[in-house]
Design a protein around this motif. Structure first.
Motif, PDB file in Angstrom:
ATOM      1  N   SER A 178       0.840  -1.190   0.000  1.00 45.23           N
ATOM      2  CA  SER A 178       0.000   0.000   0.000  1.00 45.23           C
ATOM      3  C   SER A 178       0.876   1.241   0.000  1.00 45.23           C
ATOM      4  O   SER A 178       1.391   1.655   1.046  1.00 45.23           O
ATOM      5  CB  SER A 178      -0.926  -0.003   1.222  1.00 45.23           C
ATOM      6  OG  SER A 178      -1.796  -1.107   1.187  1.00 45.23           O
ATOM      7  N   ARG A 179       1.051   1.815  -1.169  1.00 43.67           N
ATOM      8  CA  ARG A 179       1.798   3.069  -1.256  1.00 43.67           C
ATOM      9  C   ARG A 179       0.957   4.202  -0.686  1.00 43.67           C
ATOM     10  O   ARG A 179       1.470   5.165  -0.139  1.00 43.67           O
ATOM     11  CB  ARG A 179       2.186   3.331  -2.700  1.00 43.67           C
ATOM     12  CG  ARG A 179       2.906   2.120  -3.345  1.00 43.67           C
ATOM     13  CD  ARG A 179       3.655   2.506  -4.594  1.00 43.67           C
ATOM     14  NE  ARG A 179       4.174   1.354  -5.311  1.00 43.67           N
ATOM     15  CZ  ARG A 179       5.234   0.636  -4.932  1.00 43.67           C
ATOM     16  NH1 ARG A 179       5.864   0.958  -3.820  1.00 43.67           N
ATOM     17  NH2 ARG A 179       5.637  -0.402  -5.649  1.00 43.67           N
ATOM     18  N   SER A 180      -0.352   4.067  -0.831  1.00 43.78           N
ATOM     19  CA  SER A 180      -1.342   4.915  -0.182  1.00 43.78           C
ATOM     20  C   SER A 180      -2.647   4.139  -0.267  1.00 43.78           C
ATOM     21  O   SER A 180      -2.702   3.045  -0.840  1.00 43.78           O
ATOM     22  CB  SER A 180      -1.470   6.280  -0.875  1.00 43.78           C
ATOM     23  OG  SER A 180      -2.151   6.148  -2.112  1.00 43.78           O
ATOM     24  N   ALA A 181      -3.726   4.666   0.295  1.00 42.90           N
ATOM     25  CA  ALA A 181      -5.024   3.998   0.167  1.00 42.90           C
ATOM     26  C   ALA A 181      -5.491   3.981  -1.273  1.00 42.90           C
ATOM     27  O   ALA A 181      -6.372   3.197  -1.630  1.00 42.90           O
ATOM     28  CB  ALA A 181      -6.057   4.692   1.052  1.00 42.90           C
ATOM     29  N   SER A 182      -4.900   4.821  -2.109  1.00 47.44           N
ATOM     30  CA  SER A 182      -5.355   4.972  -3.492  1.00 47.44           C
ATOM     31  C   SER A 182      -4.442   4.329  -4.517  1.00 47.44           C
ATOM     32  O   SER A 182      -4.826   4.178  -5.675  1.00 47.44           O
ATOM     33  CB  SER A 182      -5.494   6.469  -3.825  1.00 47.44           C
ATOM     34  OG  SER A 182      -6.254   7.133  -2.851  1.00 47.44           O
TER      35      SER A 182
END
Length: 370
Positions: free
Chosen positions: A275-279
């Protein structure tokens, strides 16, 4: 690897009613969209469940004949869940209906409030599922021999979420997989470990004992080293920790141990995610067999709309590939592509076509339709 995986003895489709039956709970998911649960004034409603999602993906995306084995309360919420299941095309004829007492004290429908997350804010799920109709399914509620006998299913899929709901569902899951195996039906099981569910069992050893009994009847297991350690009693300390979230060394070692422990097991499949970010997530699928190991293409930056259900879509893609007798590389590519696409649409399930999955498998860029 290019070495072929030995053919799986999957029953022929002719004369069989279902390609796959899924045993598990179906809940209503309340999605606040871009809002948060704590401040939402409206919700979009979906149906979903770890086991059911696999059957829905097999039907909606790949056109497979699937059915769900679950229980619903005989009230308006149960009717809503039935309508949503019908929209997914999954056969609902085997659903059990429980008498509703007007309050939900004795039986009810499980609810799941889920935020998708965005950027720095992670996804969030809040379950409200105690005393659900599905949690009361017992070993005698289904005629297993009829479901898996001469004109029944070719494949059974169930999972650790259903098994963990109660002592009754644990017994039912064990009975189901034993009957399926006795009739020559393929069995897959997603470990899907949830400590909050297993902790409610009277026995502290329930997760290990029940999961070992189920996996002893399985052909295909979905789970990485964390699920294997928690559910099957494997010693994670004997494995090297992952260097990065995408390191496939420890799950590969755990899969090798699973093959040694369970001689009937034909395959172990799992996803790697960072997960680099939630997006934005890195994403890759892995299929292990006794004769080799196959990895899908690594997608380092998958843009997500809704990450919930990606693993279930991966599972349905893998099962579809095995049902069509595909080569192992294609099997894992179908699973990884379907899982990635599922996370680009709202809800637990992939609202995509088989043609779109094939486009992603080929590595082509999506085109704008006119």
């Amino acid at each position: 690897m290019t070495e072929p995986i030995p053919a799986w003895p999957i029953l022929p489709a002719k004369g069989r009613r279902w390609d796959c039956l899924a045993l598990g709970e179906v809940m209503l998911r309340f999605d606040p969209g871009e809002d948060r649960v704590r401040s939402a004034r409206s919700f979009r409603v979906w149906e979903g469940g770890g086991e059911y999602n696999v059957a829905r993906g097999l039907k909606k995306t790949f056109g497979r004949r699937t059915g769900v084995l679950t229980a619903l309360p005989d009230n308006e919420l149960g009717a809503l869940a039935l309508d949503l299941i019908g929209q997914g095309g999954v056969d609902a004829s085997e659903i059990l209906w429980r008498t509703y007492d007007g309050v939900g004290r004795s039986t009810r429908l499980g609810l799941n409030f889920t935020e998708r997350g965005f950027g720095l804010r992670g996804a969030l799920g809040v379950s409200d599922r105690a005393n659900s109709a599905a949690s009361q399914i017992s070993i005698d509620d289904f005629d297993w021999d009829r479901l898996f006998g001469a004109d029944g299913a070719r494949w059974l899929h169930t999972g650790g979420i259903f098994a963990a709901l109660s002592e009754k569902t644990a017994e039912a899951a064990v009975a189901a997989v034993r009957s399926a195996r006795r009739h020559g039906v393929m069995v897959s099981y997603d470990l899907n470990y949830r400590a909050s569910l297993w902790d409610s069992h009277p026995s502290p050893d329930a997760a290990r004992r029940i999961n070992q009994a189920i996996v002893a009847e399985c052909d295909l297991l979905f789970g990485d080293e964390f699920g294997l350690a928690a559910c099957l009693g494997m010693d994670l300390g004997a494995l090297k920790p992952r260097r990065t979230p995408m390191d496939d060394g420890p799950p590969h070692a755990a899969a090798s141990t699973a093959f040694e422990t369970f001689p009937q097991l034909r395959g172990v499949a799992y996803t790697l995610r960072e997960s680099r970010s939630a997006s934005v997530n890195a994403w890759q699928g892995v299929l292990e067999a006794r004769s080799g190991r196959w990895l899908s293409a690594l997608r380092p930056n998958v843009e997500l709309l809704d990450r919930v259900g990606g693993g279930d879509a991966f599972a349905s893609g893998v099962i579809h590939g095995l049902l069509e007798g595909a080569a192992p590389q294609r099997v894992v590519d179908l699973g990884a592509a379907h899982g990635a696409l599922a996370m680009t649409t709202p809800g637990d399930n992939a609202n995509v076509s088989a043609a779109e999955v094939e486009t992603v498998v080929r590595g082509e860029q999506p085109s704008t339709r006119r």
